[in-house]
Design an enzyme around this catalytic site. Structure first.
Site, mmCIF file in Angstrom:
data_model
loop_
_atom_site.group_PDB
_atom_site.id
_atom_site.type_symbol
_atom_site.label_atom_id
_atom_site.label_comp_id
_atom_site.label_asym_id
_atom_site.label_seq_id
_atom_site.Cartn_x
_atom_site.Cartn_y
_atom_site.Cartn_z
ATOM 1 C CG ASP A 137 13.450 -1.859 12.509
ATOM 2 O OD1 ASP A 137 12.536 -1.420 13.240
ATOM 3 O OD2 ASP A 137 13.568 -3.053 12.198
ATOM 4 C CE1 TYR B 83 -1.803 -6.144 11.042
ATOM 5 C CE2 TYR B 83 -4.042 -6.970 10.749
ATOM 6 C CZ TYR B 83 -3.050 -6.070 10.421
ATOM 7 O OH TYR B 83 -3.284 -5.084 9.492
ATOM 8 C CG LEU C 137 -9.979 -14.536 -2.397
ATOM 9 C CD1 LEU C 137 -9.959 -16.058 -2.497
ATOM 10 C CD2 LEU C 137 -11.415 -14.042 -2.209
ATOM 11 C CB SER D 32 -6.986 -3.247 10.014
ATOM 12 O OG SER D 32 -7.694 -4.380 9.582
ATOM 13 C CE LYS E 59 -2.151 -2.583 11.528
ATOM 14 N NZ LYS E 59 -1.156 -1.603 11.078
ATOM 15 C CG ASN F 77 -1.159 -15.981 4.951
ATOM 16 O OD1 ASN F 77 -1.020 -17.189 5.061
ATOM 17 N ND2 ASN F 77 -0.236 -15.116 5.344
ATOM 18 C CG ASP G 237 -12.089 -16.523 7.506
ATOM 19 O OD1 ASP G 237 -11.225 -15.693 7.836
ATOM 20 O OD2 ASP G 237 -12.005 -17.223 6.465
ATOM 21 C CE1 TYR H 261 -5.372 2.479 5.245
ATOM 22 C CE2 TYR H 261 -3.900 0.593 5.198
ATOM 23 C CZ TYR H 261 -4.094 1.958 5.272
ATOM 24 O OH TYR H 261 -3.007 2.790 5.372
ATOM 25 C CG PHE H 262 -13.440 -2.218 4.994
ATOM 26 C CD1 PHE H 262 -13.241 -0.958 5.588
ATOM 27 C CD2 PHE H 262 -14.332 -3.074 5.600
ATOM 28 C CE1 PHE H 262 -13.944 -0.572 6.737
ATOM 29 C CE2 PHE H 262 -15.055 -2.700 6.737
ATOM 30 C CZ PHE H 262 -14.855 -1.451 7.303
ATOM 31 N NE ARG I 255 -13.448 -11.080 5.067
ATOM 32 C CZ ARG I 255 -14.253 -12.044 5.505
ATOM 33 N NH1 ARG I 255 -15.538 -12.046 5.183
ATOM 34 N NH2 ARG I 255 -13.793 -13.007 6.283
ATOM 35 C CB ILE J 166 -0.959 -0.006 1.214
ATOM 36 C CG1 ILE J 166 -1.771 -1.313 1.241
ATOM 37 C CG2 ILE J 166 -1.904 1.194 1.163
ATOM 38 C CD1 ILE J 166 -2.550 -1.547 2.533
HETATM 39 P P1 NAD Z 1 3.459 -4.585 3.484
HETATM 40 O O1 NAD Z 1 4.048 -5.652 4.326
HETATM 41 O O2 NAD Z 1 3.524 -4.737 2.013
HETATM 42 O O3 NAD Z 1 4.104 -3.174 3.859
HETATM 43 C C1 NAD Z 1 4.578 -2.865 5.148
HETATM 44 C C2 NAD Z 1 6.008 -2.371 4.988
HETATM 45 O O4 NAD Z 1 6.526 -2.042 6.269
HETATM 46 C C3 NAD Z 1 6.941 -3.434 4.396
HETATM 47 O O5 NAD Z 1 7.626 -2.886 3.304
HETATM 48 C C4 NAD Z 1 7.887 -3.790 5.541
HETATM 49 O O6 NAD Z 1 9.162 -4.145 5.080
HETATM 50 C C5 NAD Z 1 7.860 -2.513 6.352
HETATM 51 N N1 NAD Z 1 8.142 -2.695 7.786
HETATM 52 C C6 NAD Z 1 7.612 -3.577 8.643
HETATM 53 N N2 NAD Z 1 8.130 -3.416 9.875
HETATM 54 C C7 NAD Z 1 9.020 -2.383 9.782
HETATM 55 C C8 NAD Z 1 9.884 -1.746 10.720
HETATM 56 N N3 NAD Z 1 9.959 -2.156 11.973
HETATM 57 N N4 NAD Z 1 10.640 -0.728 10.283
HETATM 58 C C9 NAD Z 1 10.598 -0.321 9.001
HETATM 59 N N5 NAD Z 1 9.813 -0.896 8.073
HETATM 60 C C10 NAD Z 1 9.030 -1.921 8.470
HETATM 61 O O7 NAD Z 1 1.948 -4.390 3.958
HETATM 62 P P2 NAD Z 1 0.783 -3.515 3.333
HETATM 63 O O8 NAD Z 1 -0.283 -4.444 2.860
HETATM 64 O O9 NAD Z 1 1.326 -2.488 2.419
HETATM 65 O O10 NAD Z 1 0.221 -2.831 4.654
HETATM 66 C C11 NAD Z 1 0.647 -1.560 5.068
HETATM 67 C C12 NAD Z 1 -0.005 -1.239 6.406
HETATM 68 O O11 NAD Z 1 -1.427 -1.322 6.270
HETATM 69 C C13 NAD Z 1 0.370 -2.213 7.516
HETATM 70 O O12 NAD Z 1 0.510 -1.499 8.717
HETATM 71 C C14 NAD Z 1 -0.828 -3.136 7.588
HETATM 72 O O13 NAD Z 1 -0.997 -3.695 8.865
HETATM 73 C C15 NAD Z 1 -1.965 -2.190 7.247
HETATM 74 N N6 NAD Z 1 -3.144 -2.882 6.694
HETATM 75 C C16 NAD Z 1 -3.000 -3.707 5.612
HETATM 76 C C17 NAD Z 1 -4.116 -4.387 5.114
HETATM 77 C C18 NAD Z 1 -3.979 -5.337 3.948
HETATM 78 O O14 NAD Z 1 -4.876 -6.153 3.762
HETATM 79 N N7 NAD Z 1 -2.925 -5.253 3.133
HETATM 80 C C19 NAD Z 1 -5.365 -4.220 5.719
HETATM 81 C C20 NAD Z 1 -5.477 -3.353 6.813
HETATM 82 C C21 NAD Z 1 -4.343 -2.685 7.286
HETATM 83 N N1 UFG Z 2 -10.367 -17.034 1.374
HETATM 84 C C1 UFG Z 2 -10.514 -18.246 0.744
HETATM 85 N N2 UFG Z 2 -9.383 -18.899 0.331
HETATM 86 C C2 UFG Z 2 -8.133 -18.379 0.509
HETATM 87 C C3 UFG Z 2 -8.000 -17.133 1.154
HETATM 88 C C4 UFG Z 2 -9.153 -16.486 1.587
HETATM 89 O O1 UFG Z 2 -11.626 -18.741 0.569
HETATM 90 O O2 UFG Z 2 -7.152 -19.028 0.122
HETATM 91 C C5 UFG Z 2 -11.585 -16.294 1.793
HETATM 92 C C6 UFG Z 2 -11.672 -16.026 3.287
HETATM 93 O O3 UFG Z 2 -12.253 -17.114 3.950
HETATM 94 C C7 UFG Z 2 -12.514 -14.752 3.316
HETATM 95 C C8 UFG Z 2 -12.110 -14.023 2.026
HETATM 96 O O4 UFG Z 2 -11.552 -15.030 1.185
HETATM 97 O O5 UFG Z 2 -13.878 -15.066 3.235
HETATM 98 C C9 UFG Z 2 -11.085 -12.922 2.240
HETATM 99 O O6 UFG Z 2 -9.968 -13.475 2.950
HETATM 100 P P1 UFG Z 2 -8.589 -12.672 3.073
HETATM 101 O O7 UFG Z 2 -7.651 -13.549 3.816
HETATM 102 O O8 UFG Z 2 -8.160 -12.191 1.739
HETATM 103 O O9 UFG Z 2 -8.977 -11.373 3.924
HETATM 104 P P2 UFG Z 2 -9.615 -11.228 5.378
HETATM 105 O O10 UFG Z 2 -10.885 -10.471 5.228
HETATM 106 O O11 UFG Z 2 -9.659 -12.516 6.087
HETATM 107 O O12 UFG Z 2 -8.519 -10.341 6.136
HETATM 108 C C10 UFG Z 2 -7.937 -9.180 5.548
HETATM 109 C C11 UFG Z 2 -6.534 -8.980 6.084
HETATM 110 C C12 UFG Z 2 -6.593 -8.628 7.533
HETATM 111 C C13 UFG Z 2 -7.473 -7.442 7.742
HETATM 112 C C14 UFG Z 2 -8.825 -7.687 7.159
HETATM 113 C C15 UFG Z 2 -9.680 -6.450 7.245
HETATM 114 O O13 UFG Z 2 -5.755 -10.160 5.911
HETATM 115 O O14 UFG Z 2 -5.310 -8.283 7.977
HETATM 116 O O15 UFG Z 2 -8.716 -8.051 5.786
HETATM 117 O O16 UFG Z 2 -8.990 -5.367 6.729
HETATM 118 F F1 UFG Z 2 -7.594 -7.209 9.058
#
Ligand code: NAD
Ligand code: UFG
Length: 340
Positions: A58, A151, A202, A124, A155, A200, A297, A179-180, A233, A12
Site C-alpha cells: 500500500d 475525487y 459508460l 484527470s 487530483k 459507473n 455531468d 487523462y480524458f 466526451r 491503465i
Molecule cells: P484502477 O482502479 O484500475 O487502478 C488503480 C490501481 O491502484 C488499482 O489496481 C488499485 O488496487 C491500486 N491502488 C489504489 N489505492 C492504492 C494504495 N493505497 N496502494 C497501492 N495500490 C493502490 O484505475 P485506473 O482506471 O487504472 O486509473 C489509474 C489512475 O488514473 C488513477 O489514479 C485514476 O484516478 C486516474 N484516472 C483514471 C481515469 C479513468 O477514467 N479510468 C481518468 C482520469 C484519471
Molecule cells: N453515461 C450514460 N450512462 C451510463 C454511464 C454514463 O449515459 O450508464 C454518460 C454520461 O452521462 C456521460 C458519458 O456517458 O455523458 C460518459 O460518462 P462516464 O461516467 O463514462 O465518464 P465521465 O466523463 O462522467 O467521467 C470520467 C471518469 C472521471 C474523470 C472524467 C474525466 O469517471 O473520473 O472521465 O477524465 F474525471
C-alpha cells in the site's frame, strides 16, 4: 532505467506496464489489489514474455515502500495508485483524501529519501471543472471551487502539491498527465477494464449490456446542447494512453521540471455515437433507454492535445471503432473479467 509503477495491476497501469516492457524498460510494480487482481500481473508477464518484481504493498505503508526502494534502483515513478469512483468519493471523502493525497505524500517522501525525484502522475480532465470553453487547454484556469466532487479535488490538490514540491526543490521532474476518458482494452484480449459491481462508466456498462449481464443501458439525458442531445466526451484508447506514459518518461529524462499535459484525442463523441459504433463494429444491438440527466455531468468535454504532440511527441493513433472492437474482444474472452 528502472521505473516503479504504482497501481500497476489496475486498468491503465497494466496496459502501461506492457508498453514500458515492450520499449525495453525495467519495471517494478506495486499494488494493494484494492481495485484489481493478481491475475492482471500474470497476464502482463504472459503478454510480454518478461518478468519483473511485484510487491503487494500500500502506498500508505511507508516501511513497505522503503523496502521497494531499498531492493530496487528506481529512477522514476509512474503513479497510478488511487481511488477513482466519483460517486463513492462523495459518500466517503476522507477515504479518498487519505488514500490519494496522503498516499502521494508518503510516496514522494520515500522517493526523496532514496534520491528518486522523477514522477509521472495520473491526473484527470476533471481538474478543469465546469468548462467555460472547448476544447480544454492546459492554460485554462483550474479552480478547486469549480470541481464538483472530492475525487476531482484530490487530483487538483495533488497537482498543486507536486508543483510546490518542484518549487521547493528544482531537482524534481514531474509530468502531470490529465487523462480524458480512457476506454478500450489490449488488442490481445488479455487485459482490460474489470470493474467491481455495476459499472459507473459508460463503456464498461455498454459491454456488460452486450454480454447480457445487464439488461439495458440508461442514457443520462438527451437534452444537452450537442449534435444528438447526449453528453459528449473525448474517449481515448487505453493503449494510446499507455504509450503517452512512455513519452512522458522520455520527457522526464530531459529534466524539464514540472508541467501538465492533456492526453486525449481532441475529438468528442456522444453517448449515442459510442453506442452506435459498438453496435456496428461488433454487430450487436445494445438495448438502451433515455433517462434524466446524471447530477454533476457536463454536456461536453474534449481536449486540445496539441501540447502533448508538440512537447512529448505523442498523438493518439486509435479511433472509436478500435476502442469498441477491443473492448468487446476483452469482454467476450473474459466474461467474468480476471476471475478465471
Ligand atoms: P484502477 O482502479 O484500475 O487502478 C488503480 C490501481 O491502484 C488499482 O489496481 C488499485 O488496487 C491500486 N491502488 C489504489 N489505492 C492504492 C494504495 N493505497 N496502494 C497501492 N495500490 C493502490 O484505475 P485506473 O482506471 O487504472 O486509473 C489509474 C489512475 O488514473 C488513477 O489514479 C485514476 O484516478 C486516474 N484516472 C483514471 C481515469 C479513468 O477514467 N479510468 C481518468 C482520469 C484519471
Ligand atoms: N453515461 C450514460 N450512462 C451510463 C454511464 C454514463 O449515459 O450508464 C454518460 C454520461 O452521462 C456521460 C458519458 O456517458 O455523458 C460518459 O460518462 P462516464 O461516467 O463514462 O465518464 P465521465 O466523463 O462522467 O467521467 C470520467 C471518469 C472521471 C474523470 C472524467 C474525466 O469517471 O473520473 O472521465 O477524465 F474525471
Amino acid at each position: 532505467m528502472s521505473i516503479l509503477v504504482t497501481g500497476g495491476a489496475g486498468y491503465i497501469g497494466s496496459h502501461t506496464c506492457v508498453e514500458l516492457l515492450n520499449e525495453g524498460y525495467q519495471i517494478v510494480v506495486l499494488d494493494n489489489f484494492y481495485n484489481s487482481k493478481p491475475q492482471s500481473i500474470k497476464r502482463i508477464k504472459e503478454l510480454t514474455g518478461k518478468d519483473f518484481p511485484f510487491y503487494e504493498c500500500d502506498i500508505l505503508d511507508r516501511e513497505g515502500l522503503r523496502k521497494v526502494f531499498k531492493e530496487n534502483n528506481i529512477d522514476c515513478v509512474i503513479h497510478f495508485a488511487g481511488l477513482k469512483a466519483v460517486g463513492e468519493s462523495v459518500k466517503i471523502p476522507l477515504k479518498y483524501y487519505y488514500n490519494n493525497v496522503t498516499g502521494t505524500i508518503v510516496l514522494c517522501e520515500v522517493m526523496a529519501e532514496y534520491g528518486c525525484k522523477n514522477i509521472v502522475f495520473s491526473s484527470s480532465a476533471t481538474v478543469y471543472g465546469m468548462p467555460k470553453k472547448m476544447p480544454m487547454t492546459e492554460t485554462d484556469p483550474v479552480d478547486i471551487a469549480g470541481i464538483t466532487n472530492p475525487y476531482g479535488r484530490t487530483k487538483l490538490m495533488i497537482e498543486e502539491m507536486l508543483r510546490d514540491v518542484y518549487r521547493s526543490d528544482n531537482e524534481w521532474n514531474i509530468a502531470l498527465l490529465r487523462y480524458f476518458n480512457p476506454i478500450g482494452a489490449h488488442e490481445s484480449g488479455k487485459l482490460g477494464e474489470d470493474p467491481n459491481g455495476i459499472p459507473n462508466n459508460l463503456m464498461p456498462y455498454i459491454s456488460q449490456v452486450a454480454i447480457g449481464k445487464l439488461p439495458v443501458l440508461s442514457i443520462y439525458g438527451d437534452d444537452y446542447p450537442t449534435h444528438d442531445g447526449t453528453g459528449v466526451r473525448d474517449y481515448i484508447h487505453v493503449v494510446d494512453l499507455a504509450k503517452g506514459h512512455v513519452k512522458a518518461v522520455e520527457w522526464i529524462n530531459l529534466k524539464k521540471g514540472v508541467d501538465a499535459f492533456n492526453l486525449g484525442t481532441g475529438t468528442g463523441y456522444s453517448v449515442l455515437d459510442l453506442v452506435n459504433s459498438f453496435s456496428k463494429v461488433n454487430d450487436i444491438k445494445i438495448n438502451y433507454k433515455i433517462v434524466g440527466r446524471r447530477a454533476g455531468d457536463i454536456a461536453v468535454c474534449y481536449s486540445d492535445p496539441a501540447k502533448a504532440k508538440e512537447v512529448l511527441g505523442w498523438t493518439a493513433q486509435l479511433g472509436i471503432d478500435d476502442m469498441c472492437r477491443d473492448t468487446w474482444r476483452w469482454q467476450k474472452l473474459n466474461p467474468n473479467g480476471f476471475d478465471e
